[in-house]
Design a protein around this motif. Sequence first.
Motif: not given
Length: 217
Positions: A74-92
């Motif tokens: 994921i650290s390698l993929l993150r810069p090119q991910l279109k889905n910004q859900g990985l960038q968001s924070r949400c308490r669960v």
Amino acid sequence: MENFTEKLAQTIVEGDVQQVTRLVKRALAAGVSADDLLHQGVFRGLEIVGQHFQDNTLFVSDMLYSSKLAKKAISLLRPQLKNQGLQSRCRVLIGTVQGDLHDIGKDLVAMVLRLGGFDVVDLGVDVSAGDFLEALEKYPDTRLVCLSALLTATMSHMADTVAKLRARCADGSVKIMVGGAPVTAQFAASIGADGYSEDAVEALEVARALCFPGETA
């Protein structure tokens, strides 16, 4: 043509960090999309790990190592991910309901949600409705509560917990997702849950849809 997503999934299951790094870089260079590598590779691999763990063919240490490999990918993929859900924070908040001591499915969902960028508080197993409500008081920024039940006998506790969470959060500010072997989409709807997932990978998609509906539209 080389099936990079399938190879990545298998590497998450039984590879090492160097293999993951090489494979992700080769796949991206070959034009495979980061989104496909994430969902069909990384998360599919974690799903396989969970299945093997449930079958007692993998141990906790194996799951933790696969989690490490997934984080690297994921650290390698993150810069090119279109889905910004990985960038968001949400308490669960997540937990297995009262009377149920099973944690395999819950642990896998918690792991995938964390890898997907969610801030997960794991309440453990045998969690009563009161425990969930106390956790909401402790973490007032919670936006999603995930309930797991692996025993048919504890589904009534799941229904009771959902009802009490609904009463506590009548404004709909906190969403509720349920899952587990005996739980169905129909049961989830009947007890008033906002979402249902059949496995950990689907749980991530449902969680994103519930917490960030605008981003997943």
